[in-house]
Design a protein around this motif. Structure first.
Motif, short mmCIF file in Angstrom:
data_model
loop_
_atom_site.label_atom_id
_atom_site.label_comp_id
_atom_site.label_asym_id
_atom_site.label_seq_id
_atom_site.Cartn_x
_atom_site.Cartn_y
_atom_site.Cartn_z
N MET A 145 0.82 -1.21 0.00
CA MET A 145 0.00 0.00 0.00
C MET A 145 0.86 1.26 0.00
O MET A 145 0.36 2.37 0.01
N LYS A 146 2.21 1.10 -0.01
CA LYS A 146 3.09 2.24 0.05
C LYS A 146 3.02 3.11 -1.20
O LYS A 146 3.33 4.29 -1.16
N ASP A 147 2.70 2.48 -2.36
CA ASP A 147 2.72 3.22 -3.60
C ASP A 147 1.41 3.97 -3.87
O ASP A 147 1.23 4.53 -4.94
N LEU A 148 0.49 3.97 -2.91
CA LEU A 148 -0.76 4.68 -3.09
C LEU A 148 -0.52 6.19 -3.03
O LEU A 148 0.11 6.68 -2.10
N LYS A 149 -1.03 6.89 -4.01
CA LYS A 149 -0.93 8.35 -4.02
C LYS A 149 -2.35 8.91 -4.10
O LYS A 149 -3.09 8.62 -5.04
N PHE A 150 -2.70 9.72 -3.12
CA PHE A 150 -4.07 10.22 -3.04
C PHE A 150 -4.16 11.65 -3.56
O PHE A 150 -3.30 12.49 -3.30
N ASP A 151 -5.22 11.87 -4.31
CA ASP A 151 -5.56 13.21 -4.79
C ASP A 151 -6.87 13.57 -4.09
O ASP A 151 -7.94 13.09 -4.50
N PRO A 152 -6.83 14.36 -3.01
CA PRO A 152 -8.02 14.59 -2.17
C PRO A 152 -9.26 14.99 -2.95
O PRO A 152 -10.35 14.42 -2.74
N LYS A 153 -9.14 15.94 -3.86
CA LYS A 153 -10.31 16.43 -4.59
C LYS A 153 -10.87 15.36 -5.51
O LYS A 153 -12.09 15.08 -5.49
N ASN A 154 -10.01 14.73 -6.29
CA ASN A 154 -10.47 13.71 -7.24
C ASN A 154 -10.96 12.46 -6.52
O ASN A 154 -11.99 11.88 -6.90
N ASP A 155 -10.25 12.06 -5.48
CA ASP A 155 -10.64 10.85 -4.76
C ASP A 155 -11.94 11.03 -3.98
O ASP A 155 -12.72 10.09 -3.84
N LEU A 156 -12.19 12.24 -3.48
CA LEU A 156 -13.46 12.52 -2.81
C LEU A 156 -14.61 12.41 -3.80
O LEU A 156 -15.67 11.83 -3.50
N LYS A 157 -14.39 12.93 -5.02
CA LYS A 157 -15.41 12.83 -6.07
C LYS A 157 -15.68 11.37 -6.38
O LYS A 157 -16.84 10.94 -6.51
N ARG A 158 -14.62 10.58 -6.52
CA ARG A 158 -14.78 9.15 -6.81
C ARG A 158 -15.56 8.45 -5.70
O ARG A 158 -16.46 7.64 -5.97
N ALA A 159 -15.23 8.77 -4.45
CA ALA A 159 -15.91 8.14 -3.31
C ALA A 159 -17.39 8.48 -3.28
O ALA A 159 -18.23 7.61 -2.98
N ILE A 160 -17.73 9.72 -3.60
CA ILE A 160 -19.14 10.15 -3.60
C ILE A 160 -19.91 9.45 -4.70
O ILE A 160 -21.03 8.95 -4.49
N VAL A 161 -19.33 9.39 -5.91
CA VAL A 161 -20.00 8.73 -7.03
C VAL A 161 -20.22 7.25 -6.72
O VAL A 161 -21.29 6.70 -6.99
N VAL A 162 -19.21 6.60 -6.16
CA VAL A 162 -19.33 5.18 -5.81
C VAL A 162 -20.41 4.99 -4.74
O VAL A 162 -21.19 4.03 -4.79
N ALA A 163 -20.48 5.89 -3.76
CA ALA A 163 -21.50 5.79 -2.71
C ALA A 163 -22.91 5.91 -3.31
O ALA A 163 -23.82 5.14 -2.95
N ILE A 164 -23.10 6.86 -4.23
CA ILE A 164 -24.40 7.01 -4.89
C ILE A 164 -24.73 5.77 -5.70
O ILE A 164 -25.87 5.27 -5.69
N ALA A 165 -23.72 5.24 -6.40
CA ALA A 165 -23.92 4.03 -7.21
C ALA A 165 -24.32 2.85 -6.33
O ALA A 165 -25.19 2.04 -6.71
N SER A 166 -23.73 2.73 -5.16
CA SER A 166 -24.05 1.62 -4.27
C SER A 166 -25.49 1.72 -3.75
O SER A 166 -26.18 0.71 -3.61
N VAL A 167 -25.95 2.95 -3.48
CA VAL A 167 -27.35 3.14 -3.05
C VAL A 167 -28.31 2.72 -4.17
O VAL A 167 -29.30 2.01 -3.93
N LEU A 168 -28.00 3.13 -5.39
CA LEU A 168 -28.85 2.78 -6.54
C LEU A 168 -28.84 1.27 -6.78
O LEU A 168 -29.87 0.67 -7.09
N MET A 169 -27.67 0.65 -6.63
CA MET A 169 -27.58 -0.79 -6.82
C MET A 169 -28.41 -1.54 -5.78
O MET A 169 -29.14 -2.48 -6.10
N ALA A 170 -28.30 -1.11 -4.51
CA ALA A 170 -29.07 -1.75 -3.44
C ALA A 170 -30.57 -1.58 -3.66
O ALA A 170 -31.35 -2.52 -3.48
#
Length: 289
Positions: A1-26
Motif C-alpha cells: 500500500m506504500k505506492d498509493l498516491k491520493f488526490d483529495p479532490k479527485n478521490d473525494l469525487k470518486r468516493a461520492i460517485v461510488v456511494a451514490i452508485a451503491s445506493v442505486l444498486m441496493a
C-alpha cells in the motif's frame, strides 16, 4: 500500500460517485431484482442464488453482505495484486456499501410485471456499472476477472464471463423455474446494452485526417490521449494535389477532445471518424490508478 498516491479532490469525487452508485444498486436489488425473482450476472447473481437456495431448501436466511463479501474475496485479491490498488479500494467501497444497504433497505416493489422489472432493472444496473467505471471503480466479482484477463493477459474474457453467467442461469432455472431464468436474460441483455451505450472508453474509432499540418496534428493526438499515428501521402482526386493523411485509432471517449484540438490547429482539416470493430496488436489503455 506504500505506492498509493491520493488526490483529495479527485478521490473525494470518486468516493461520492461510488456511494451514490451503491445506493442505486441496493435499491435496484430490493425494488426490481428481488421482486421479479431475477438473477443478475456475476457475483450479485450468484449471491442471490445462494441466498434463495439456503432459504428454500435449508430454511436459513443468509445476509446478502456476508455472501457477497466472501464471493468477492478472491477477485479483490486479483484487483490489488494485478490491476490497481486505488481502483480496488473504491471497488471495495462499492461492494461493502451495496452489501450492507441491501440488507438494511426495506423492499418496496414498484410493479409486479416481470417484463417491466427485467427491462427497467437492467437499465438501472447498466447505469450503475457505468457510474462506477467512469470513476475507475467496479461493482466487483467478474469485473475484476474480466479486466485482469483483458489487460494483463491479453485474453478476450467475453466468453468466460458469458459462460459463468450461463451456469448461474442454468442453476436458477433448475432450482426455481425456467421462466425466471429467461427473464434474467432480458435483464442482463438490457444491462449490457445500457453499458455499451453510456460507457465508451473500451470502444475505439479510427480517424483519417487530411491536413497540411500533419506534424502538429500527430503530436496533438499523442499529447491529448497518448495514442500514436501513421502518416502517409495521398493525391486528391479532384485538384490532384498531394496532401498528408494522419491515421490513428483512439478510444471513442476521446474523439470529441481530439477533434476539437485538431480544429484549433487546422480549421480546414478533413476528418473522417469510423467505428472500429476489432484491434489486434498493442493499443494504449489508461492505467486504473
Amino acid at each position: 500500500m506504500k505506492d498509493l498516491k491520493f488526490d483529495p479532490k479527485n478521490d473525494l469525487k470518486r468516493a461520492i460517485v461510488v456511494a451514490i452508485a451503491s445506493v442505486l444498486m441496493a435499491l435496484n436489488i430490493k425494488t426490481f431484482v428481488r421482486t421479479g425473482g431475477l438473477y443478475p450476472g456475476g457475483a450479485t447473481g450468484l449471491t442471490i442464488l445462494v441466498q434463495r437456495i439456503a432459504q428454500q431448501y435449508f430454511n436459513v436466511l443468509l445476509p446478502y453482505s456476508l455472501i457477497n463479501i466472501l464471493l468477492n474475496a478472491f477477485p479483490v485479491y486479483i484487483g490489488f495484486r494485478y490491476i490497481g490498488k486505488k481502483f480496488t479500494l473504491f471497488s471495495c467501497e462499492m461492494i461493502l456499501l451495496t452489501g450492507f444497504l441491501t440488507d438494511l433497505i426495506p423492499a418496496r416493489p414498484l410493479t409486479y410485471d416481470t417484463l417491466l422489472i427485467s427491462i427497467f432493472g437492467g437499465l438501472v444496473n447498466g447505469a450503475v456499472m457505468t457510474m462506477c467505471l467512469s470513476v475507475n471503480a467496479t461493482t466487483g466479482g467478474t469485473d475484476f476477472i474480466s479486466i485482469y484477463l483483458s489487460q494483463k493477459r491479453g485474453v478476450d474474457s467475453f466468453n468466460t464471463i458469458l459462460g459463468f453467467n450461463a451456469v448461474i442461469l442454468l442453476a436458477a432455472g433448475y432450482f426455481f423455474g425456467w421462466d425466471k431464468a429467461l427473464y434474467s436474460i432480458i435483464f442482463q441483455y438490457t444491462s449490457t446494452q445500457t453499458l455499451r451505450l453510456l460507457y465508451r472508453k473500451y470502444q475505439q474509432e479510427t480517424l483519417f485526417i487530411v491536413t497540411d499540418k500533419w506534424d502538429e496534428v500527430s503530436k496533438a493526438i499523442h499529447d491529448t490521449c497518448h495514442h500514436g499515428s501513421t502518416i502517409w501521402a495521398a493525391e486528391g482526386g479532384y485538384k490532384e494535389e498531394w496532401r498528408n493523411v494522419v491515421y490513428s485509432v483512439i478510444a471513442r471517449s476521446d474523439v470529441k477532445r481530439v477533434t476539437t484540438v485538431i480544429r484549433e490547429i487546422d480549421p480546414g482539416a478533413f476528418i473522417n471518424a469510423i467505428p472500429t470493430e476489432r484491434i489486434l496488436g498493442r493499443f494504449y489503455q489508461e492505467t486504473k490508478d
